[in-house]
Design a protein around this motif. Sequence first.
Motif, PDB file in Angstrom:
ATOM      1  N   ASP B   6       0.791  -1.217   0.000  1.00  0.00           N
ATOM      2  CA  ASP B   6       0.000   0.000   0.000  1.00  0.00           C
ATOM      3  C   ASP B   6       0.830   1.276   0.000  1.00  0.00           C
ATOM      4  OD1 ASP B   6      -1.137  -0.090   3.454  1.00  0.00           O
ATOM      5  OD2 ASP B   6       0.840  -0.119   2.520  1.00  0.00           O
ATOM      6  N   THR B   7       0.151   2.332  -0.349  1.00  0.00           N
ATOM      7  CA  THR B   7       0.775   3.637  -0.467  1.00  0.00           C
ATOM      8  C   THR B   7       0.172   4.522   0.606  1.00  0.00           C
ATOM      9  OG1 THR B   7       1.145   3.323  -2.807  1.00  0.00           O
ATOM     10  CG2 THR B   7       1.035   5.594  -2.049  1.00  0.00           C
ATOM     11  N   ILE B   8       1.050   5.232   1.290  1.00  0.00           N
ATOM     12  CA  ILE B   8       0.564   6.040   2.403  1.00  0.00           C
ATOM     13  C   ILE B   8       0.751   7.524   2.110  1.00  0.00           C
ATOM     14  CG2 ILE B   8       0.878   4.309   4.203  1.00  0.00           C
ATOM     15  CD1 ILE B   8       3.583   5.640   4.865  1.00  0.00           C
ATOM     16  N   ALA B   9      -0.076   8.340   2.744  1.00  0.00           N
ATOM     17  CA  ALA B   9       0.033   9.777   2.544  1.00  0.00           C
ATOM     18  C   ALA B   9      -0.323  10.492   3.827  1.00  0.00           C
ATOM     19  CB  ALA B   9      -0.904  10.223   1.427  1.00  0.00           C
ATOM     20  N   ALA B  10       0.258  11.666   3.990  1.00  0.00           N
ATOM     21  CA  ALA B  10      -0.034  12.483   5.157  1.00  0.00           C
ATOM     22  C   ALA B  10       0.437  13.895   4.909  1.00  0.00           C
ATOM     23  CB  ALA B  10       0.664  11.920   6.396  1.00  0.00           C
ATOM     24  N   ILE B  11      -0.100  14.795   5.704  1.00  0.00           N
ATOM     25  CA  ILE B  11       0.423  16.157   5.692  1.00  0.00           C
ATOM     26  C   ILE B  11       1.664  16.106   6.556  1.00  0.00           C
ATOM     27  CG2 ILE B  11      -0.008  18.546   6.379  1.00  0.00           C
ATOM     28  CD1 ILE B  11      -3.033  17.875   6.086  1.00  0.00           C
ATOM     29  N   SER B  12       2.801  16.466   5.972  1.00  0.00           N
ATOM     30  CA  SER B  12       4.017  16.255   6.749  1.00  0.00           C
ATOM     31  C   SER B  12       4.568  17.546   7.338  1.00  0.00           C
ATOM     32  CB  SER B  12       5.071  15.533   5.919  1.00  0.00           C
ATOM     33  OG  SER B  12       5.415  16.319   4.828  1.00  0.00           O
ATOM     34  N   ARG B  24       2.935  14.464   1.704  1.00  0.00           N
ATOM     35  CA  ARG B  24       3.887  13.465   1.231  1.00  0.00           C
ATOM     36  C   ARG B  24       3.153  12.155   0.950  1.00  0.00           C
ATOM     37  NH1 ARG B  24       8.601  12.548   5.034  1.00  0.00           N
ATOM     38  NH2 ARG B  24       9.620  14.102   3.751  1.00  0.00           N
ATOM     39  N   ILE B  25       3.508  11.532  -0.181  1.00  0.00           N
ATOM     40  CA  ILE B  25       2.924  10.237  -0.539  1.00  0.00           C
ATOM     41  C   ILE B  25       4.085   9.275  -0.749  1.00  0.00           C
ATOM     42  CG2 ILE B  25       1.256   9.076  -2.054  1.00  0.00           C
ATOM     43  CD1 ILE B  25       0.594  11.903  -3.180  1.00  0.00           C
ATOM     44  N   SER B  26       4.017   8.110  -0.129  1.00  0.00           N
ATOM     45  CA  SER B  26       5.107   7.150  -0.276  1.00  0.00           C
ATOM     46  C   SER B  26       4.542   5.771  -0.589  1.00  0.00           C
ATOM     47  CB  SER B  26       5.933   7.089   1.017  1.00  0.00           C
ATOM     48  OG  SER B  26       6.934   6.102   0.899  1.00  0.00           O
ATOM     49  N   GLY B  27       5.170   5.094  -1.541  1.00  0.00           N
ATOM     50  CA  GLY B  27       4.735   3.744  -1.891  1.00  0.00           C
ATOM     51  C   GLY B  27       4.656   3.567  -3.395  1.00  0.00           C
ATOM     52  N   LYS B  28       4.373   2.341  -3.804  1.00  0.00           N
ATOM     53  CA  LYS B  28       4.370   1.983  -5.229  1.00  0.00           C
ATOM     54  C   LYS B  28       3.450   2.841  -6.083  1.00  0.00           C
ATOM     55  CE  LYS B  28       5.551  -2.919  -5.396  1.00  0.00           C
ATOM     56  NZ  LYS B  28       4.974  -4.243  -5.244  1.00  0.00           N
ATOM     57  N   GLU B  29       2.278   3.213  -5.511  1.00  0.00           N
ATOM     58  CA  GLU B  29       1.258   3.908  -6.296  1.00  0.00           C
ATOM     59  C   GLU B  29       1.421   5.422  -6.290  1.00  0.00           C
ATOM     60  OE1 GLU B  29      -1.065   2.333  -8.209  1.00  0.00           O
ATOM     61  OE2 GLU B  29       0.129   0.571  -7.622  1.00  0.00           O
ATOM     62  N   SER B  30       2.411   5.928  -5.546  1.00  0.00           N
ATOM     63  CA  SER B  30       2.444   7.371  -5.333  1.00  0.00           C
ATOM     64  C   SER B  30       2.556   8.157  -6.641  1.00  0.00           C
ATOM     65  CB  SER B  30       3.558   7.744  -4.339  1.00  0.00           C
ATOM     66  OG  SER B  30       4.767   7.186  -4.746  1.00  0.00           O
ATOM     67  N   VAL B 109      -6.113  12.672  -2.379  1.00  0.00           N
ATOM     68  CA  VAL B 109      -5.068  11.655  -2.520  1.00  0.00           C
ATOM     69  C   VAL B 109      -5.566  10.318  -1.960  1.00  0.00           C
ATOM     70  CG1 VAL B 109      -2.757  10.963  -1.738  1.00  0.00           C
ATOM     71  CG2 VAL B 109      -3.168  13.306  -2.528  1.00  0.00           C
ATOM     72  N   PHE B 110      -6.275  10.372  -0.853  1.00  0.00           N
ATOM     73  CA  PHE B 110      -6.841   9.146  -0.270  1.00  0.00           C
ATOM     74  C   PHE B 110      -7.843   8.528  -1.237  1.00  0.00           C
ATOM     75  CE2 PHE B 110      -4.411   9.931   3.127  1.00  0.00           C
ATOM     76  CZ  PHE B 110      -4.920  10.524   4.287  1.00  0.00           C
ATOM     77  N   ARG B 115      -3.516   5.469   1.518  1.00  0.00           N
ATOM     78  CA  ARG B 115      -4.134   5.336   2.828  1.00  0.00           C
ATOM     79  C   ARG B 115      -3.437   6.296   3.773  1.00  0.00           C
ATOM     80  NH1 ARG B 115      -1.541   2.818   6.873  1.00  0.00           N
ATOM     81  NH2 ARG B 115      -0.011   1.438   5.950  1.00  0.00           N
ATOM     82  N   CYS B 116      -4.172   6.671   4.812  1.00  0.00           N
ATOM     83  CA  CYS B 116      -3.623   7.622   5.770  1.00  0.00           C
ATOM     84  C   CYS B 116      -2.448   6.989   6.517  1.00  0.00           C
ATOM     85  CB  CYS B 116      -4.707   8.028   6.756  1.00  0.00           C
ATOM     86  SG  CYS B 116      -4.147   9.248   7.926  1.00  0.00           S
ATOM     87  N   ALA B 117      -1.340   7.695   6.539  1.00  0.00           N
ATOM     88  CA  ALA B 117      -0.165   7.163   7.236  1.00  0.00           C
ATOM     89  C   ALA B 117      -0.405   7.169   8.739  1.00  0.00           C
ATOM     90  CB  ALA B 117       1.057   8.016   6.913  1.00  0.00           C
ATOM     91  N   GLU B 118       0.055   6.112   9.359  1.00  0.00           N
ATOM     92  CA  GLU B 118      -0.011   6.080  10.824  1.00  0.00           C
ATOM     93  C   GLU B 118       1.069   7.013  11.368  1.00  0.00           C
ATOM     94  OE1 GLU B 118      -0.958   1.370  10.561  1.00  0.00           O
ATOM     95  OE2 GLU B 118       0.664   2.022  11.886  1.00  0.00           O
TER      96      GLU B 118
END
Lengths: 645, 460
Positions: B6-12, B24-30, B109-110, B115-118
């Motif tokens: 999965d690909t995660i995203a959050a306001i960093s 920021r979005i991180s992962g294969k789908e970003s 983005v979600f 998905r929302c980064a933990e």
Amino acid sequence: MVNRKGTKLRFIAGEYDVAVIGAGHAGCEAALACAKLGVKTVIFAMNLDSIANMACNPSIGGSAKGQLVREIDALGGAMAKIVDKTAIQIRMLNKGKGPAVQSLRAQIDRRKYQQEMKHVLELTENLDLKQAEIVDIETVEEDGIRRVTHVVTHTGAVYKCKAAIVCTGTFLNGRIIIGDVSYQSGPDGLFPSIRLSDTLRNLGFELIRLKTGTPARVNRRSIDFSNMVPQPGDDEVVPFSFETEVLEIEQVPCWLTHTNIKTKEIILKNIHRSPMYNGTIEGVGPRYCPSLEDKMVRFSDKDRHQVFVEPMGANTEEMYLQGMSSSLPEDVQMEFMRSVEGLENVSVMRPAYAIEYDAIDARVLKLTLESRIVDGLYFAGQINGSSGYEEAAAQGLVAGINCALKLLGKEPLIIDRSEAYIGVLIDDLVTRGTREPYRMMTSASEYRLLLRQDNADERLTEKGYKVGLISEERYAKFKEKYRLVKEELERLSKTHVSPTPSVIEYMEKIGSTPLKSGASLEELLRRPEVEYEDVLKIEELNLKDKGLDYVRRTLPKSVIEQVCINVKYSGYIKLQLQQVEQFRKLEKKLLPEDIDYNEISNLSLEAREKLSKVRPASIGQASRILGVSPADITALYIYLTKRKE
Amino acid sequence: MNYVEDTIAAISTPPGRGGIGIIRISGKESIAIANKIFCMANGRLGDFVLKMPSHTIKYGFIRDLESGEILDECMLTRMDAPNTYTREDIIEINCHGSYAVLRRVLELVFRMGARCAEPGEFTKRAFLNGRIDLSEAEAVIDLINSHTEEARKAAIEQLGGRLSKQIERIRQGLVSVLAEIEVNIDYPEYESELVTADVTMKTLNNVINELEELSKSYRQGRLIREGLKITIAGKPNVGKSSLMNALAGYNRAIVSNIPGTTRDTIEEYIEIDGIPVILTDTAGIRETEDVIEQIGVKKAEEKIQEADIVIYMIDSTEPDIDEKILSINKPLIVVLNKIDIEENYLEDLVKKLRDYDVIETSLTEDIGIKEVFGRIKKYFSEEKIGINTENIITNVRHKNLIDKSLASLKKAVENYNTGMPLDIIAFDIWNGVNTLGEITGASVNEEVLDNIFSRFCLGK
């Protein structure tokens, strides 16, 4: 085997459940365990007069090794009992350093030990002894599983078997090196086992080359003991076996002398003739047991090294020179030995030598010591990279038990790191592998305060009983011992004394802080300066002051020992038990056998390779593999959790 | 727990601060996700992100595909694996709009599949993918939390592994002490060619001293990282907000003379000569029946408890003094405000407060502000005294582990002195070494990992 006419000789000589290859310390325990558990067993020795030979030190036990022997005994193994029968000196080492690091060490009558062990084997039901070299292990592959079918001797005798335990020690592709001379040989002038190396290689085992060495044996009559320091045994001997109640032996001393500057000069002058330094030896030797020339080179600032002169037995004048192991040429050996005080006129009976041998990379083994390459093929002892008689015997026992349990369709016996040094030993070998001969040390254990020699019975007798190696009678005695321990501990915590005049006086006498108010006997015993005897005395004085009767309790020494350690160390024992609880959490997270580590993409490449090789049983075991980082462990967790979903 | 695919995203960037916000979005789908929402000014889509080279930045807009609405103007950075923070493909969108806009972009983005980064998940991935070690990972969190230059410096130094190196050096010292003891145990028959027990104990005591310095540096570290906490307390309308504004240098809090305007507490981060300071303006402490205000008053009391320094403001035109605040066991600066008003109780108040650190001010006339600054600086420099270590501990986990290790090592020395046997002395030293190892990740313990990762703040 090919006969003189060129035809292949092959005949079925017998049928067994288990064939044990090698009758050293590992092989003997393995065979005894199998036979006692009721599986039909055959044990092969290169020479039946070399059964359970001590090819190096005529001694058993020592730091950590003494604990191993006690554990072997608690599980139902043979070593400790034979030590008690054949010891010519027994000492408890590390007496002042705390109960956790105390260890028994015995000088053994080597020949007598061999005879005793051979006799025990001969008397055992379900067990046959045969003198033969095993040259082949035959297997068959069914449903993708390769399993053992036969073992073949050098004379072409074929024995059908369902499982085999390989305990080849230093015989496997053995080569002796003395200076410029080297030849194929087993230890102590015995034949080597050459062809089995290829068999193992063909089955897919990766072989490593290890090296060990032994010093010269010399004639006692040629030694001048007048300036050597005698090293006597203990006045009061503690037996190795929990079943030996009293042991009286006629103790023989060892002797201590030292090498000197002259010895050093001789060795350094001839160092170019050492096969260790001119490249003849390729095997990796143990760092903890260096040859004398190794000591001279590596610790060049030291001018003297200890030499212990140990008797080889009661009926021989042969003496062993501990500390003088060497692979220098015989003439150099002669010269440096004679530079040592007391050895000026020494007569050498057997020269020192180095021996190289083949071992497997034990990381292909399961915790049961069965290989993952061939079903029913077990390995124990030096072939797994260990060194030492005790380490070998411990593995032999575990391999034997598990082999029998498997054939009987029962659950395996796995002893973990928190339960015994046996667990530490096997886990270290199969999880981390080894590059040098592995010697058991107390510092290898994370739970040293629990793995004491005094409580090996408490830790393992129950397991030995469940497996079937501990008799009902012994089990009942064991239960009774710990019932008494528990009872006395309760009594001590519930019995209170008050500071009556005689109590105050007595405590002053033994240098203990005076009692201000009442205290339980347990609280008193917890004080470092108060012994169990003092506690009983205080109890007696207190009752007398109060005009009450006192009946002295008589408990066996072994019970009192447990009571004292449990009281005095209770805080630390509790801390270790908490650590064990943490440890078990990870050990309980089991890794399925079918994991394809190459598919877990966020594992490092090194971790994938190592995990695929070791195939750990649990996350805990995985975390101990060299090359597997905390990050890899987290990745494994995540994978496991995902898999469950 | 999904992880690999999965690909995660959050306001960093932290909420509410700064002119721009980064998603920021991180992962294969970003990259694919970004490609779907990134367009030119006219709303034209054209696989701009797919065509972008790695590690470049591009100007454009974010468009909601469904509504066709342009959400924000932005700069988009594309960084391909593995040369990124997480070692995965990363997209960063620098937005210019408000926090609300930032939230809308993130939601978009979600919807596109992230998905929302933990909390701390980017750093966790960086750690899991082997990019950083444990203490580095923790330093990153401190970096995010740090508010000032000096704090950033401390965090960056730790990131470079200085702390790891010091801990490792100390650990190695202990390992050698252990080796000496263990040889004694495992080779009892050999004459000790080793250092005597006294030398071993000396080494141990040196280690204890060094660790104690490190442990003490935590308070210093906390001041650097979190800033000096100053709470301004006092009755309503004494000029607390004005003082805050004067210290902060601009109108941050609402300044009015209606009592109770500042109903909640207001925080401001400022720097005084490089010293990070968190100023807290409290609601006036007084009995009140207004529910909202009551909450504010309760918070004010909490803030006084948390403060490193309390500034108690008194209106010199009124005679009352709050004894409760004066009795607080903390550095206290008493500010007598409004001295420009002629009808006052100044003389009387100064007499009553002679045992306190009093500064007379008039905020409207700009009198006494400099003195307040000076007093704060003095306090901070006093705090610095006694710190003498190459590193400063800024992370509470590090401090706890150092303290735990210290306790074990001290126990070992104590047991040695009371004549306990070697097995027990060794036990405590082993525990001390293993505990230190947990700082750099040298020993594995699932709880440590869980604990750290749950503490990570959102984003990097």
